[in-house]
Design an enzyme around this catalytic site. Structure first.
Site, PDB file in Angstrom:
ATOM      1  N   SER A  86       0.549  -1.169  -0.126  1.00  0.00           N
ATOM      2  CA  SER A  86      -0.177  -0.357   0.139  1.00  0.00           C
ATOM      3  C   SER A  86       0.646   1.260   0.011  1.00  0.00           C
ATOM      4  CB  SER A  86      -1.096   0.259   1.044  1.00  0.00           C
ATOM      5  OG  SER A  86      -2.068  -0.869   1.143  1.00  0.00           O
ATOM      6  N   THR A 191      -2.109   3.273   4.414  1.00  0.00           N
ATOM      7  CA  THR A 191      -0.927   4.157   4.201  1.00  0.00           C
ATOM      8  C   THR A 191       0.139   4.419   5.095  1.00  0.00           C
ATOM      9  OG1 THR A 191      -2.414   5.572   2.412  1.00  0.00           O
ATOM     10  CG2 THR A 191      -1.573   6.554   4.077  1.00  0.00           C
ATOM     11  N   THR A 209       1.434   6.943  -0.161  1.00  0.00           N
ATOM     12  CA  THR A 209       0.390   5.596  -0.352  1.00  0.00           C
ATOM     13  C   THR A 209       0.537   5.612  -2.056  1.00  0.00           C
ATOM     14  OG1 THR A 209      -1.459   4.607   0.128  1.00  0.00           O
ATOM     15  CG2 THR A 209      -1.691   7.230  -0.948  1.00  0.00           C
ATOM     16  N   ARG A 219      -6.582   8.434 -10.683  1.00  0.00           N
ATOM     17  CA  ARG A 219      -7.425   8.621  -9.050  1.00  0.00           C
ATOM     18  C   ARG A 219      -6.896   8.659  -8.075  1.00  0.00           C
ATOM     19  NH1 ARG A 219      -6.895   6.406  -3.541  1.00  0.00           N
ATOM     20  NH2 ARG A 219      -9.223   6.836  -2.775  1.00  0.00           N
ATOM     21  N   VAL A 220      -7.170   9.923  -7.411  1.00  0.00           N
ATOM     22  CA  VAL A 220      -6.441  10.374  -6.861  1.00  0.00           C
ATOM     23  C   VAL A 220      -6.839  10.556  -4.798  1.00  0.00           C
ATOM     24  CG1 VAL A 220      -4.750  12.592  -5.856  1.00  0.00           C
ATOM     25  CG2 VAL A 220      -5.095  12.484  -7.651  1.00  0.00           C
ATOM     26  N   GLY A 221      -6.006  10.087  -4.048  1.00  0.00           N
ATOM     27  CA  GLY A 221      -6.768  10.078  -2.912  1.00  0.00           C
ATOM     28  C   GLY A 221      -6.559  11.621  -1.724  1.00  0.00           C
ATOM     29  N   ASP A 222      -6.959  11.081  -0.761  1.00  0.00           N
ATOM     30  CA  ASP A 222      -7.004  11.943   0.053  1.00  0.00           C
ATOM     31  C   ASP A 222      -5.291  12.531   0.562  1.00  0.00           C
ATOM     32  OD1 ASP A 222      -6.804   9.307   1.864  1.00  0.00           O
ATOM     33  OD2 ASP A 222      -6.253  10.857   3.455  1.00  0.00           O
ATOM     34  N   THR A 242      -5.800   7.745   7.483  1.00  0.00           N
ATOM     35  CA  THR A 242      -5.627   6.934   6.671  1.00  0.00           C
ATOM     36  C   THR A 242      -7.562   5.943   5.824  1.00  0.00           C
ATOM     37  OG1 THR A 242      -5.014   3.831   6.920  1.00  0.00           O
ATOM     38  CG2 THR A 242      -5.271   5.095   8.732  1.00  0.00           C
ATOM     39  N   GLY A 243      -7.130   5.308   5.301  1.00  0.00           N
ATOM     40  CA  GLY A 243      -8.882   4.719   4.772  1.00  0.00           C
ATOM     41  C   GLY A 243      -8.894   4.784   3.749  1.00  0.00           C
TER      42      GLY A 243
HETATM   43  C1  SD4 Z   1      -6.035   6.622  -0.448  1.00  0.00           C
HETATM   44  N1  SD4 Z   1      -6.418   7.407   1.941  1.00  0.00           N
HETATM   45  O1  SD4 Z   1      -5.432   7.259  -0.857  1.00  0.00           O
HETATM   46  C2  SD4 Z   1      -5.377   6.658   1.247  1.00  0.00           C
HETATM   47  C3  SD4 Z   1      -4.868   5.068   1.147  1.00  0.00           C
HETATM   48  C4  SD4 Z   1      -4.916   4.105   2.461  1.00  0.00           C
HETATM   49  O2  SD4 Z   1      -4.176   2.952   4.550  1.00  0.00           O
HETATM   50  O3  SD4 Z   1      -4.778   5.249   3.325  1.00  0.00           O
HETATM   51  N2  SD4 Z   1      -4.953   3.416   3.120  1.00  0.00           N
HETATM   52  O4  SD4 Z   1      -7.521   6.779  -0.216  1.00  0.00           O
END
Ligand code: SD4
Length: 331
Positions: A86, A191, A209, A219-222, A242-243
């Site tokens: 991850s 992450t 991450t 796609r881009v996350g947080d 995280t998440g």
């Molecule tokens: C995301 N927050 O790309 C990240 C993934 C993550 O623990 O945190 N995993 O959404």
């Protein structure tokens, strides 16, 4: 039943927002503590891999180094671990099989740098730092981020690595539908977010991450978004997430945690209240794991997640431990 539970919780979540923080506001900025003692240096980071990352961060912190150097060196440990699925080049790819990485870093002067959807670079966190240090920008994405990294001397690494490619092929065979929600805590939730307070009392944070495994390309996350995956305000504290990034972005999660600390919430209370906000904004919590981690200016820390299973690593003088976060509900 689920809906009833949601309604019930929704009520308690909104009620929570009126709960007065447990500690008295003691200065102009609303920073609070019952104690005058400051625990520093200290470093905390998400998940079990944070243990090894903290050790490397500690080498910097214990030698009076800056929290900024500590968090960069710290999370590089996880980025370099090719068995981690991850974070870094060894991370899970998107639907098309390409590994794209997100990372950001923020220091005690509110300087920040970020890269998103970066491919083929081993240490995205260091590229994010170069964006912060060497450009007038905060965020570079995709090919632009890669070109910048190469121009700084970072080497291109071929990805996905063999093992990841094999896993992706197997995953594709078993998942014919176009898109699938991640499995809580066992897929995609690793992450590394790291927060540190150095001997001089300065806070910094880093987050890196490979994001949501088998995500849509682009796609881009947080995690690379300042205020969502990470936020630092040296007057108050720092937070990271995280998440499921989409849920974190929706409420500017890490910024929310820090702002709640500014209002007098302890790090723990701030993480809990922020999780409550996430819960109150989602009717369906299936697969929606989010955890927050926070550290304040005095070295107080806290963590909280939607579901059980989130843990974090702590390192301070004479103490190194892995701690289970409190959570709202059982998965
Ligand atoms: C995301 N927050 O790309 C990240 C993934 C993550 O623990 O945190 N995993 O959404």
């Amino acid at each position: 039943m689920k809906r009833r539970f949601f309604l019930k919780f929704g009520l308690s979540a909104s009620a929570l927002s009126f709960i007065k923080p447990s500690k008295a506001i003691d200065n102009l900025h609303g920073f609070t503590s019952n104690s005058d003692s400051i625990v520093k240096p200290i470093v905390i980071s998400t998940w079990e891999h944070g243990m090894a990352a903290n050790e490397n961060a500690w080498d910097i912190l214990s030698a009076n180094g800056s929290s900024l150097d500590a968090v960069e060196i710290g999370v590089k440990t996880t980025e370099a671990d090719m068995t981690n699925r991850s974070v870094g080049i060894g991370g899970r790819p998107d639907l098309s099989g390409q590994v794209t990485l997100d990372a950001c870093i923020m220091d005690s002067n509110s300087n920040c740098g970020s890269v998103a959807c970066l491919e083929g670079i081993k240490h995205p966190i260091s590229v994010a730092r170069r964006v912060m240090d060497d450009t007038p920008h905060v965020m570079l994405v995709g090919q632009g981020a890669k070109d910048f990294a190469l121009s700084c001397g970072f080497k291109h690494i071929k990805s996905p690595i063999k093992e990841v490619k094999k896993e992706w092929r197997e995953w594709k065979r078993g998942n014919k539908e176009k898109f699938k929600k991640p499995i809580i805590n066992s897929e995609n939730h690793d992450t590394i977010g790291m927060l540190a307070l150095d001997a001089n009392g300065n806070l910094s944070g880093a987050c890196t991450t490979s994001g949501w495994g088998y995500k849509l390309p682009g796609r881009v996350g947080d995690s690379p978004i300042i205020g969502a995956g990470l936020f630092v305000d040296n007057e108050i504290g720092a937070a990271c997430a995280t998440g499921l990034g989409e849920a974190v972005i929706r409420i500017s999660g890490s910024h929310t945690v820090v702002e709640l600390m500014r209002q007098g919430y302890s790090p723990q209370e701030a993480c809990k209240e922020t999780v409550s906000r996430i819960i109150s904004k989602h009717k369906n919590l299936d697969g929606l794991q989010v955890g927050f981690l926070a550290l304040d200016k005095k070295g107080n820390y806290g963590a909280y997640s939607v579901f059980n299973g989130f843990n974090f690593a702590l390192k301070k003088v004479n103490k190194s431990s892995l701690i289970d976060a409190e959570y709202n509900r059982r998965w």
